[in-house]
Design a protein around this motif. Structure first.
Motif, PDB file in Angstrom:
ATOM      1  N   MET A 161       0.365  -0.999  -0.078  1.00 26.91           N
ATOM      2  CA  MET A 161      -0.358  -0.384   0.154  1.00 26.91           C
ATOM      3  C   MET A 161       0.908   1.415   0.084  1.00 26.91           C
ATOM      4  SD  MET A 161      -2.366  -1.389   2.590  1.00 26.91           S
ATOM      5  CE  MET A 161      -4.032   0.507   2.432  1.00 26.91           C
ATOM      6  N   GLY A 162       1.168   1.980  -1.561  1.00 27.68           N
ATOM      7  CA  GLY A 162       1.514   2.742  -0.933  1.00 27.68           C
ATOM      8  C   GLY A 162       3.009   2.342  -2.013  1.00 27.68           C
TER       9      GLY A 162
ATOM     10  N   VAL B 136       1.883  -7.585   3.930  1.00 23.52           N
ATOM     11  CA  VAL B 136       1.457  -6.903   3.385  1.00 23.52           C
ATOM     12  C   VAL B 136       2.210  -6.109   3.962  1.00 23.52           C
ATOM     13  CG1 VAL B 136      -0.789  -5.486   3.968  1.00 23.52           C
ATOM     14  CG2 VAL B 136      -0.542  -7.598   2.704  1.00 23.52           C
ATOM     15  N   PHE B 137       2.934  -4.859   3.022  1.00 24.11           N
ATOM     16  CA  PHE B 137       3.200  -3.484   3.477  1.00 24.11           C
ATOM     17  C   PHE B 137       3.014  -2.394   3.688  1.00 24.11           C
ATOM     18  CE2 PHE B 137       7.130  -0.476   2.154  1.00 24.11           C
ATOM     19  CZ  PHE B 137       7.293  -0.118   3.410  1.00 24.11           C
ATOM     20  N   VAL B 138       2.158  -1.614   4.057  1.00 24.27           N
ATOM     21  CA  VAL B 138       1.708  -0.482   4.576  1.00 24.27           C
ATOM     22  C   VAL B 138       2.969   0.446   4.420  1.00 24.27           C
ATOM     23  CG1 VAL B 138       0.192   1.477   6.276  1.00 24.27           C
ATOM     24  CG2 VAL B 138      -0.419  -2.047   5.904  1.00 24.27           C
ATOM     25  N   ASP B 139       2.607   1.363   3.238  1.00 20.87           N
ATOM     26  CA  ASP B 139       3.811   2.447   3.811  1.00 20.87           C
ATOM     27  C   ASP B 139       2.686   3.776   2.569  1.00 20.87           C
ATOM     28  OD1 ASP B 139       5.575   4.111   3.509  1.00 20.87           O
ATOM     29  OD2 ASP B 139       6.727   3.467   2.065  1.00 20.87           O
ATOM     30  N   GLY B 140       1.158   3.688   2.947  1.00 25.78           N
ATOM     31  CA  GLY B 140       0.212   4.244   2.570  1.00 25.78           C
ATOM     32  C   GLY B 140      -1.039   3.967   2.387  1.00 25.78           C
ATOM     33  N   GLY B 141      -2.179   4.929   2.456  1.00 24.37           N
ATOM     34  CA  GLY B 141      -3.303   4.527   2.256  1.00 24.37           C
ATOM     35  C   GLY B 141      -3.637   4.129   3.455  1.00 24.37           C
TER      36      GLY B 141
ATOM     37  N   SER C  65      -5.185   2.096   6.481  1.00 28.61           N
ATOM     38  CA  SER C  65      -4.222   1.351   7.524  1.00 28.61           C
ATOM     39  C   SER C  65      -4.948   0.394   8.124  1.00 28.61           C
ATOM     40  CB  SER C  65      -2.802   1.491   7.825  1.00 28.61           C
ATOM     41  OG  SER C  65      -3.020   2.373   9.007  1.00 28.61           O
ATOM     42  N   ASP C  66      -6.078   0.906   8.265  1.00 35.85           N
ATOM     43  CA  ASP C  66      -7.093   0.510   9.562  1.00 35.85           C
ATOM     44  C   ASP C  66      -7.523  -0.583   9.050  1.00 35.85           C
ATOM     45  OD1 ASP C  66      -8.561   2.234   7.636  1.00 35.85           O
ATOM     46  OD2 ASP C  66      -9.757   2.028   9.578  1.00 35.85           O
ATOM     47  N   ARG C  67      -7.726  -1.298   7.735  1.00 34.08           N
ATOM     48  CA  ARG C  67      -8.611  -2.683   7.807  1.00 34.08           C
ATOM     49  C   ARG C  67      -7.436  -3.632   7.184  1.00 34.08           C
ATOM     50  NH1 ARG C  67     -13.598  -1.236   3.894  1.00 34.08           N
ATOM     51  NH2 ARG C  67     -13.432  -3.616   4.721  1.00 34.08           N
TER      52      ARG C  67
ATOM     53  N   VAL D  50       3.287  -5.414   7.556  1.00 35.16           N
ATOM     54  CA  VAL D  50       4.782  -4.375   8.027  1.00 35.16           C
ATOM     55  C   VAL D  50       3.471  -3.034   8.073  1.00 35.16           C
ATOM     56  CG1 VAL D  50       7.092  -3.978   7.694  1.00 35.16           C
ATOM     57  CG2 VAL D  50       6.665  -6.354   7.955  1.00 35.16           C
ATOM     58  N   PHE D  51       4.012  -2.308   9.357  1.00 36.64           N
ATOM     59  CA  PHE D  51       4.141  -0.485   9.214  1.00 36.64           C
ATOM     60  C   PHE D  51       5.768  -0.139   9.640  1.00 36.64           C
ATOM     61  CE2 PHE D  51      -0.627   0.082  10.584  1.00 36.64           C
ATOM     62  CZ  PHE D  51      -1.240  -0.710   9.565  1.00 36.64           C
ATOM     63  N   ASP D  52       5.517   0.160   7.974  1.00 36.02           N
ATOM     64  CA  ASP D  52       7.030   1.499   8.332  1.00 36.02           C
ATOM     65  C   ASP D  52       6.328   2.721   9.462  1.00 36.02           C
ATOM     66  OD1 ASP D  52       7.042   2.836   6.291  1.00 36.02           O
ATOM     67  OD2 ASP D  52       8.504   1.891   5.504  1.00 36.02           O
ATOM     68  N   ASP D  53       7.493   3.965   8.651  1.00 35.45           N
ATOM     69  CA  ASP D  53       7.447   5.139   9.496  1.00 35.45           C
ATOM     70  C   ASP D  53       6.986   5.745  11.043  1.00 35.45           C
ATOM     71  OD1 ASP D  53       8.570   5.805   6.401  1.00 35.45           O
ATOM     72  OD2 ASP D  53       5.808   5.848   5.934  1.00 35.45           O
ATOM     73  N   VAL D  54       7.525   4.375  12.108  1.00 36.20           N
ATOM     74  CA  VAL D  54       7.112   4.446  12.713  1.00 36.20           C
ATOM     75  C   VAL D  54       8.829   5.099  13.593  1.00 36.20           C
ATOM     76  CG1 VAL D  54       6.882   3.093  15.330  1.00 36.20           C
ATOM     77  CG2 VAL D  54       6.122   1.983  12.771  1.00 36.20           C
ATOM     78  N   THR D  55       9.101   5.852  15.009  1.00 34.21           N
ATOM     79  CA  THR D  55       9.761   6.408  15.773  1.00 34.21           C
ATOM     80  C   THR D  55       9.459   5.618  17.144  1.00 34.21           C
ATOM     81  OG1 THR D  55       9.701   8.809  14.572  1.00 34.21           O
ATOM     82  CG2 THR D  55      10.767   8.282  16.992  1.00 34.21           C
ATOM     83  N   PRO D  56      10.797   5.073  17.260  1.00 35.34           N
ATOM     84  CA  PRO D  56      10.320   4.227  18.817  1.00 35.34           C
ATOM     85  C   PRO D  56      10.403   5.119  20.020  1.00 35.34           C
ATOM     86  CG  PRO D  56      12.323   3.790  17.532  1.00 35.34           C
ATOM     87  CD  PRO D  56      11.783   5.068  16.163  1.00 35.34           C
TER      88      PRO D  56
END
Length: 174
Positions: free
Chosen positions: A36-37, A100-105, A107-109, A121-127
């Protein structure tokens, strides 16, 4: 070529994220991967470079300029389909996926797109430890809340070697 997401600037898959995605993609024997993205295709390229020959990757992007760029990247790879449209809607038509790699769109579903045993997998997360002390995300982060409260997922956070970025990774169990 990998760029970090910063505000409205360019974005692409960080090298640590790319290597992690390649590891997961390598295990998708006879499987299907959704993204996604797409952006310009950097994350998809990491996955395509490692996925087995009998695996298929569908990556979806809203921006037509980025779609055109990604299509050029994958013009010679029949295993990769670059789609212009709404990520969730387009992937839902092709579900279920093994990864599924979520990098946009929306994501709640995204869990709905996975087969049982599939990975999200979600990215763009800060520890949390890298967040400022007064950040509201220390106690209320919608991405983490989704991942760690959805009963369909067994999930964890993976902090990348730079200690400034992390991924949320989950496996669908029901």
């Amino acid at each position: 070529m990998a760029l970090e997401r910063r505000g409205d600037g360019p974005s692409a898959c960080l090298p640590g994220v790319g290597r992690f995605l390649a590891v997961l993609a390598a295990g998708c024997v006879g499987g299907r991967i959704g993204e996604m993205g797409t952006g310009v295709g950097v994350g998809a390229a990491w996955m395509a470079s490692a996925m087995p020959v009998d695996c298929r990757l569908v990556t979806v992007e809203l921006d037509p300029v980025r779609v055109a760029a990604a299509r050029r990247v994958f013009a010679d790879d029949e295993r990769v389909e670059v789609v212009h449209g709404d990520s969730f809607d387009e992937l839902q038509r092709r579900a279920p996926f093994d990864l599924v790699f979520v990098d946009g769109g929306r994501s709640d579903r995204a869990v709905e797109l996975l087969r049982i045993g599939g990975r999200l997998v979600f990215d763009d997360v800060t520890p949390v430890e890298a967040l400022p002390a007064d950040s509201p995300y220390r106690t209320n982060d919608p991405k983490r809340d989704f991942f760690f409260t959805d009963p369909r997922l067994v999930a964890t956070e993976v902090v990348l070697p730079d200690l400034r970025n992390s991924l949320l990774v989950g496996t669908r169990v029901r």
